[in-house]
Motif scaffolding. Structure first.
Motif, PDB file in Angstrom:
ATOM      1  N   SER A 103       0.847  -1.198   0.000  1.00  0.00           N
ATOM      2  CA  SER A 103       0.000   0.000   0.000  1.00  0.00           C
ATOM      3  C   SER A 103       0.880   1.245   0.000  1.00  0.00           C
ATOM      4  CB  SER A 103      -0.928  -0.022   1.217  1.00  0.00           C
ATOM      5  OG  SER A 103      -1.793  -1.128   1.156  1.00  0.00           O
ATOM      6  N   VAL A 104       1.349   1.587  -1.177  1.00  0.00           N
ATOM      7  CA  VAL A 104       2.232   2.741  -1.370  1.00  0.00           C
ATOM      8  C   VAL A 104       1.641   3.608  -2.472  1.00  0.00           C
ATOM      9  CG1 VAL A 104       4.294   1.518  -0.591  1.00  0.00           C
ATOM     10  CG2 VAL A 104       3.637   1.421  -3.007  1.00  0.00           C
ATOM     11  N   PRO A 105       2.072   4.868  -2.592  1.00  0.00           N
ATOM     12  CA  PRO A 105       1.509   5.746  -3.631  1.00  0.00           C
ATOM     13  C   PRO A 105       1.614   5.181  -5.042  1.00  0.00           C
ATOM     14  CG  PRO A 105       2.740   7.043  -2.043  1.00  0.00           C
ATOM     15  CD  PRO A 105       2.985   5.608  -1.687  1.00  0.00           C
ATOM     16  N   SER A 106       2.722   4.496  -5.340  1.00  0.00           N
ATOM     17  CA  SER A 106       2.923   3.987  -6.701  1.00  0.00           C
ATOM     18  C   SER A 106       2.047   2.784  -7.029  1.00  0.00           C
ATOM     19  CB  SER A 106       4.395   3.611  -6.901  1.00  0.00           C
ATOM     20  OG  SER A 106       4.762   2.555  -6.023  1.00  0.00           O
ATOM     21  N   LEU A 107       1.345   2.225  -6.039  1.00  0.00           N
ATOM     22  CA  LEU A 107       0.473   1.084  -6.319  1.00  0.00           C
ATOM     23  C   LEU A 107      -0.586   1.454  -7.351  1.00  0.00           C
ATOM     24  CD1 LEU A 107      -0.358  -1.828  -5.724  1.00  0.00           C
ATOM     25  CD2 LEU A 107      -1.774  -0.969  -3.835  1.00  0.00           C
ATOM     26  N   ALA A 108      -1.000   2.729  -7.362  1.00  0.00           N
ATOM     27  CA  ALA A 108      -1.998   3.183  -8.332  1.00  0.00           C
ATOM     28  C   ALA A 108      -1.515   3.029  -9.760  1.00  0.00           C
ATOM     29  CB  ALA A 108      -2.356   4.643  -8.068  1.00  0.00           C
ATOM     30  N   LEU A 109      -0.199   2.895  -9.938  1.00  0.00           N
ATOM     31  CA  LEU A 109       0.381   2.740 -11.273  1.00  0.00           C
ATOM     32  C   LEU A 109       0.844   1.308 -11.515  1.00  0.00           C
ATOM     33  CD1 LEU A 109       2.406   6.065 -11.459  1.00  0.00           C
ATOM     34  CD2 LEU A 109      -0.029   5.647 -11.867  1.00  0.00           C
ATOM     35  N   GLY A 110       0.407   0.372 -10.642  1.00  0.00           N
ATOM     36  CA  GLY A 110       0.649  -1.048 -10.882  1.00  0.00           C
ATOM     37  C   GLY A 110       2.060  -1.500 -10.632  1.00  0.00           C
ATOM     38  N   THR A 111       2.573  -1.262  -9.429  1.00  0.00           N
ATOM     39  CA  THR A 111       3.961  -1.628  -9.128  1.00  0.00           C
ATOM     40  C   THR A 111       4.085  -2.894  -8.288  1.00  0.00           C
ATOM     41  OG1 THR A 111       3.882  -0.099  -7.244  1.00  0.00           O
ATOM     42  CG2 THR A 111       4.815   0.727  -9.311  1.00  0.00           C
ATOM     43  N   SER A 112       2.970  -3.575  -7.984  1.00  0.00           N
ATOM     44  CA  SER A 112       3.016  -4.852  -7.268  1.00  0.00           C
ATOM     45  C   SER A 112       2.672  -5.975  -8.240  1.00  0.00           C
ATOM     46  CB  SER A 112       2.031  -4.866  -6.093  1.00  0.00           C
ATOM     47  OG  SER A 112       2.524  -4.115  -5.008  1.00  0.00           O
ATOM     48  N   GLY A 113       3.415  -7.079  -8.166  1.00  0.00           N
ATOM     49  CA  GLY A 113       3.265  -8.159  -9.132  1.00  0.00           C
ATOM     50  C   GLY A 113       1.914  -8.853  -9.085  1.00  0.00           C
ATOM     51  N   VAL A 114       1.441  -9.262 -10.261  1.00  0.00           N
ATOM     52  CA  VAL A 114       0.186 -10.008 -10.400  1.00  0.00           C
ATOM     53  C   VAL A 114       0.395 -11.123 -11.416  1.00  0.00           C
ATOM     54  CG1 VAL A 114      -1.293  -8.039  -9.835  1.00  0.00           C
ATOM     55  CG2 VAL A 114      -0.637  -8.465 -12.220  1.00  0.00           C
ATOM     56  N   ARG A 115      -0.577 -12.039 -11.482  1.00  0.00           N
ATOM     57  CA  ARG A 115      -0.549 -13.125 -12.461  1.00  0.00           C
ATOM     58  C   ARG A 115      -1.527 -12.823 -13.593  1.00  0.00           C
ATOM     59  NH1 ARG A 115      -0.182 -15.660  -7.426  1.00  0.00           N
ATOM     60  NH2 ARG A 115       1.708 -16.946  -7.184  1.00  0.00           N
ATOM     61  N   ALA A 116      -1.149 -13.181 -14.791  1.00  0.00           N
ATOM     62  CA  ALA A 116      -1.991 -12.898 -15.959  1.00  0.00           C
ATOM     63  C   ALA A 116      -3.349 -13.578 -15.845  1.00  0.00           C
ATOM     64  CB  ALA A 116      -1.283 -13.340 -17.237  1.00  0.00           C
TER      65      ALA A 116
END
Length: 690
Positions: A457-470
């Motif tokens: 939960s950081v400001p850059s999370l809004a720009l998709g900086t945490s990994g996800v699976r397709a």
């Protein structure tokens, strides 16, 4: 002639009595042994008939797409699904008294024993079908007396506990026909490219001769010997009354069309998908490894072969052959969660790592729809405006300053609406929204969409900086497409045993996680990614591919220095495409930055070709559509150069008209000239309360 004296007669009688006595003892012992063996066989009960069989994978249209095996091809077919010619040929050459004896042919055994005595070794066999089946199930094929005794015991157990039809079915499904083919179905497919039920007389008589010595009597080993053996079998069938002599002669002369290939041999369509299916069998359904590999399961999957081929084709044709960049694609039917296509990399042989389900990569702006869905529940609407300009965010709690940048450092330097911010992928708008909602909100909202990875939960999370699976991103977007329902992604619809018993069947399970009205408003906003009416300080992010699209789509692209995404959907299909390097190096080539969008667009068009064109239908209640000026978010007037029909959660639609484009003679809709009420006197009379 010498007379027998009394003394001699006594001796003779004595010897006769001794012989009779010994014979009776031997007969008694033999009887006891026979009954003992029978009782022992009865106590042991019925022997298991399970043999290793290949597990088959089927696509959604029932066609085989692959199998598991250990170098052997084994498929089980019921006796009713085998050509009668093959059954008759097998009985004629292997055991013509099969339906008469109880597991042993004593006449053949005596003849074989005499031959063995003459040669002083075991040289001739007299095994019945039952004995051979016992050997195939439980024993080695060495010619020793100990093996024969154990074989006899197994044969007794088979005859005591199973019908002749069951024994014959087991035999023809386990006998070796050469070329790695075990059983008549595998042999039929290998030699003639057809099912065992479709074998002709000539084909059946040819196959029936192979088990005696596959290395000698296979038509691929020696056609001459194979034809000689076939002739012997055809004559035996005629002698036993199964066919007429004229039929035997005609079959012997018939030229056979040999294929020498198994339709399923080395077949592994959609290898990444099949690996995912095997993992689902193992970890989701709890089926052990040996059963998966050798249990003869029939696994019915969700794969659409046409869509799978389209996915593989577009990745191969769009990505440069000499590039080291990787790609992954997942396509899901949003109505039921069925995974229709999956590509986990560019070359399975070089890298079986499945990037579609295993890789954790930064989603970039494809995470913004989750953020804006949360915003719709916190006072935002598609017309909500905020200023887009280079902004540095400073925090009172001591966190470092944060300055997000737009693509190419372009900004509106003025107000833009939420709808336009999404279409242009404005990062400043996204971070402002993220901080307004609270930095925990986006991570919590992502969980509602089925995203299982932990997000910082950081400001850059809004720009998709945490990994996800397709695969999770594709399914999450599917929730927008299906009105807010969460449906578990599904690879397998049904699993059967080799006998056809269903051991697993997927239940249709769904649960509404999202507000249907807000979900539809988000879909309507995501159609703006492809709508040039929302062009502003930059073009909408889908502008480079919109000319190739022939039906309504909603979606969102995303990029980080190391990852490129395109996720979008129609009412019938949602797909997620990722491209990037395995070592997380930066994507610097201009062409490589566009791969994800191009693959997605081409795939969706190919996958949906021939299917009806469907639009996104709004829910019956909860949303209201109005024309707005996409620049300021106000109700559009005739003077507005651009008008876009936009949906809002009912009650949140704008009520203020745009005045930016009115000439001095044009009235705002609903306003009255000069402010005076020009109603006629009789209307005034009946509308006192107005």
């Amino acid at each position: 002639m010498e007379a027998i004296t009394g003394k001699g007669l006594k001796h003779a009688v004595k010897y006769v009595r001794a012989g009779v006595f010994l014979s009776l003892i031997m007969m008694g012992i033999a009887t006891v042994l026979v009954f003992g063996v029978l009782i022992y066989a009865r106590v042991l009960g019925s022997p298991p008939l399970a043999v290793p069989q290949s597990t088959l994978y089927f696509s959604d249209d029932g066609k085989v797409i692959g199998e598991t095996n250990t170098g052997q091809k084994r498929y089980w077919v019921k006796l009713d699904d085998v050509s009668p010619y093959l059954i008759e040929a097998t009985i004629s050459i292997e055991d013509k008294k099969f339906f008469e004896h109880k597991g042993f042919d004593l006449k053949r055994i005596a003849g074989a024993a005499l031959a063995d005595i003459k040669a002083f070794e075991k040289v001739q066999g007299a095994s019945t079908v039952t004995q051979q089946y016992a050997r195939n199930l439980f024993l080695e094929h060495d010619k020793t007396w100990s093996r024969k005794l154990r074989e006899a015991l197994y044969a007794i157990r088979l005859e005591m506990n199973y019908s002749k039809e069951q024994i014959l079915e087991g035999y023809i499904n386990t006998i070796y026909y050469g070329n790695r083919a075990y059983g008549i179905q595998a042999a039929s497919q290998y030699y003639f490219g057809k099912n065992a039920s479709d074998l002709s007389l000539a084909e059946a008589s040819m196959l029936a001769g192979i088990p005696k010595g596959p290395g000698a009597y296979s038509p691929f080993a020696s056609m001459e010997k194979a034809k000689q053996r076939q002739g012997i079998i055809l004559n035996a069938m005629a002698e036993n009354g199964y066919i007429k002599t004229v039929e035997a002669k005609a079959a012997a002369k018939e030229e056979l069309a040999l294929t020498g290939t198994d339709p399923n041999r080395e077949l592994k369509a959609a290898p990444y998908f099949q690996d995912a299916v095997a993992n689902a069998l193992r970890y989701q359904l709890g089926i052990d490894e040996r059963t998966i590999e050798l249990g003869g399961l029939r696994v019915f999957t969700t794969l659409d072969q046409k869509q799978q081929e389209a996915a593989e084709k577009q990745i191969k044709s769009i990505v440069a052959a000499d590039s080291e960049i990787q790609a992954a694609l997942v396509a899901v039917d949003p109505k039921n969660g069925h995974i229709k296509a999956m590509v986990g990399g560019r070359d399975y042989e070089k890298s079986p790592f499945n990037r579609a389900v295993q890789a954790l990569r930064e989603p970039g702006s494809t995470i913004k729809p989750f953020l804006y869905y949360a915003a719709l529940g916190n006072g935002y609407t598609p017309a909500t405006t905020m200023r887009s300009e280079l902004t540095t965010f400073r925090f009172e709690n001591g966190d470092p300053d944060y300055t997000p940048h737009n693509y190419n450092n372009k900004y509106a330097n003025g107000d833009i609406t939420l709808a336009q911010a999404l279409a242009l992928s404005d990062n400043v708008y996204a971070v402002k929204t993220h901080l307004f909602l609270g930095q925990e909100t986006l991570a919590e909202t992502a969980k509602k969409f089925g995203i299982s990875t932990k997000m910082a939960s950081v400001p850059s999370l809004a720009l998709g900086t945490s990994g996800v699976r397709a695969i999770e991103m594709a399914n999450a977007y599917g929730m927008f497409a299906n009105g807010g329902k969460y449906i578990e992604p599904t690879l397998i619809t049904r699993v059967e045993t080799s006998e056809g018993k269903i051991i697993y069947e997927k239940d249709a399970e769904e649960e509404t996680y999202l507000d249907p009205a807000k979900a539809y408003v988000m879909t309507n906003m995501m159609t703006g990614v492809f709508d040039t009416k929302l062009n502003g300080y930059a073009s909408v992010t889908g502008s480079t591919i919109v000319k190739g699209l022939t039906r309504p789509y909603a979606g969102k692209s995303g990029s980080t220095p190391t990852d490129s995404w395109m996720i979008g959907y129609s009412p019938q299909l949602v797909s997620a495409v990722w491209t990037g390097y395995d070592d997380a190096r930066k994507i610097e080539k201009v062409a490589e930055k566009s791969y994800a969008k191009k693959i997605w667009a081409k795939f969706m068009e190919d996958a949906l070709q021939g299917k009806p064109v469907k639009s996104f239908k709004p829910p019956k209640d909860g949303v209201t559509g109005v024309h707005i000026d996409p620049v300021n978010g106000k109700l559009a007037t005739k003077g507005c150069p651009v008008r876009r029909f936009t949906y809002f959660v009912s009650g949140t639609e704008p009520d203020e008209y745009c005045t930016d484009h009115l000439d001095h003679n044009e009235l705002i809709p609903g306003a009255k000239p000069g402010g005076a009420d020009k109603k006629s006197w009789y209307k005034k009379l009946w509308n006192w309360g107005d």
